[in-house]
Design an enzyme around this catalytic site. Structure first.
Site, mmCIF file in Angstrom:
data_model
loop_
_atom_site.group_PDB
_atom_site.id
_atom_site.type_symbol
_atom_site.label_atom_id
_atom_site.label_comp_id
_atom_site.label_asym_id
_atom_site.label_seq_id
_atom_site.Cartn_x
_atom_site.Cartn_y
_atom_site.Cartn_z
ATOM 1 N N TYR A 145 0.812 -1.216 0.000
ATOM 2 C CA TYR A 145 0.000 0.000 0.000
ATOM 3 C C TYR A 145 0.846 1.267 0.000
ATOM 4 C CZ TYR A 145 -4.210 -2.740 0.289
ATOM 5 O OH TYR A 145 -5.235 -3.602 -0.012
ATOM 6 N N GLN A 198 -15.618 3.209 -5.769
ATOM 7 C CA GLN A 198 -14.922 2.037 -5.262
ATOM 8 C C GLN A 198 -13.412 2.274 -5.213
ATOM 9 O OE1 GLN A 198 -16.550 -1.841 -6.894
ATOM 10 N NE2 GLN A 198 -17.600 -0.420 -8.268
ATOM 11 N N ASN A 199 -12.981 3.408 -5.755
ATOM 12 C CA ASN A 199 -11.555 3.706 -5.824
ATOM 13 C C ASN A 199 -11.045 4.267 -4.496
ATOM 14 O OD1 ASN A 199 -11.652 2.931 -8.521
ATOM 15 N ND2 ASN A 199 -12.104 5.018 -9.205
ATOM 16 N N ILE A 200 -9.797 3.966 -4.194
ATOM 17 C CA ILE A 200 -9.219 4.403 -2.918
ATOM 18 C C ILE A 200 -8.329 5.635 -3.085
ATOM 19 C CG2 ILE A 200 -9.400 2.127 -1.862
ATOM 20 C CD1 ILE A 200 -6.446 1.658 -2.480
ATOM 21 N N ASP A 201 -8.306 6.201 -4.289
ATOM 22 C CA ASP A 201 -7.521 7.414 -4.522
ATOM 23 C C ASP A 201 -8.351 8.652 -4.214
ATOM 24 O OD1 ASP A 201 -8.953 8.371 -7.042
ATOM 25 O OD2 ASP A 201 -8.278 6.415 -7.728
ATOM 26 N N HIS A 257 -14.591 1.782 -0.404
ATOM 27 C CA HIS A 257 -13.514 0.856 -0.026
ATOM 28 C C HIS A 257 -12.362 1.545 0.691
ATOM 29 C CE1 HIS A 257 -15.151 -1.857 -3.466
ATOM 30 N NE2 HIS A 257 -15.825 -2.003 -2.342
ATOM 31 N N GLY A 267 -16.785 3.148 -15.488
ATOM 32 C CA GLY A 267 -15.533 2.428 -15.300
ATOM 33 C C GLY A 267 -15.590 1.276 -14.327
ATOM 34 N N THR A 268 -16.733 0.636 -14.213
ATOM 35 C CA THR A 268 -16.847 -0.518 -13.326
ATOM 36 C C THR A 268 -17.816 -1.512 -13.914
ATOM 37 O OG1 THR A 268 -17.556 -1.303 -11.147
ATOM 38 C CG2 THR A 268 -18.567 0.727 -11.945
ATOM 39 N N ALA A 273 -13.957 6.495 -19.858
ATOM 40 C CA ALA A 273 -14.442 7.529 -18.939
ATOM 41 C C ALA A 273 -14.071 8.917 -19.430
ATOM 42 C CB ALA A 273 -13.868 7.284 -17.542
#
Length: 244
Positions: free
Chosen positions: A59, A93-96, A111, A177-178, A220
């Site tokens: 990570y 859902q992205n962690i950025d 997430h 995008g999913t 996207a």
């Protein structure tokens, strides 16, 4: 500019394809992160228990990647739509943090957020990471090892209830995008009001769409600005037949 009539609420569900165009490596592509890093080793509570140092290294590398990335045209278009008076809520859902850096103010991270650390014993004890990463021996205020503020496979999704409430308020639901294959996020599309149009923007939209979903088979960065331009021109959220 005046607010659009009736303040239509656009709810956007975004996934890995949204950030891929900013250079953030996805997990499920053939050359994705899982090809070199088995899920069970770096994204499960069991992997953390076995080898926390490996998980932290993984990570920390993701964190460096996010910091070097920049919001793309899709992130920017959604932020511009909000700035133009539309009500825009994003469930990602992205962690950025690319949505936030583009200017979006209402973002729910299903997430978690890689640029935060959290206590390994008290999930709501979180710490921002403006620089650097997490190392072994970095402790929370309760004296326990810090871990990434990321929801791993097998863990509960704390903000799923918030996401459900937002989707239930949507005047239009935009999915970007999913493939909507990961649960429980995949169930969100069914929580939208029956009268709310659903639009999927994805290069494989023709294969992914289901009954009642309109597909736009573009990336996207191409599809979202095209839709946003239409909505800003019309001053309301309407399905653009000439675009779809």
């Amino acid at each position: 500019m005046a607010n659009p009539s009736s303040s239509p609420h656009l709810v956007v569900l975004t996934g890995a394809g949204m950030s891929a165009e900013s250079g953030i490596q996805t997990f499920r592509a053939a050359d994705g992160l899982w090809a070199d890093h088995p899920i069970e080793e770096v994204a499960t509570p069991e992997g953390w228990a076995r080898d926390p140092e490996r998980v932290l290294r993984f990570y920390n590398a993701r964190r460096d990647q996010v910091r070097s990335a920049r919001p793309n045209a899709a992130h920017q278009a959604l932020a511009e739509l909000e700035a133009d008076g539309f009500t825009v809520s994003i469930v990602t859902q992205n962690i950025d943090d690319l949505h936030e850096r583009a200017g979006s103010r209402h973002v729910v991270h299903l997430h978690g957020e890689v640029l935060k650390a959290r206590s390994s014993v008290k999930a709501d004890l979180r710490y921002p990471l403006p620089q650097g990463g997490i190392e072994m021996g970095d402790l929370c205020d309760l004296g326990s090892q810090l871990r990434p503020d990321v929801v791993w496979f097998g863990e509960a999704v704390p903000r799923f209830g918030d996401a459900l409430e937002l989707v239930a308020e949507a005047d239009l639901l935009l999915v970007v995008g999913t493939s909507m294959a990961v649960m429980p996020a995949a169930s969100l599309i069914d929580a939208a009001p029956m009268a709310a149009p659903r639009v999927l923007v994805d290069p494989q939209a023709d294969e992914l769409i289901t009954t009642g979903v309109n597909g736009l088979a573009l990336s996207a960065g191409e599809g979202v600005p095209r839709l946003v331009e239409h909505w800003r021109r019309q001053r309301r959220l309407v399905l653009p037949g000439e675009v779809l």
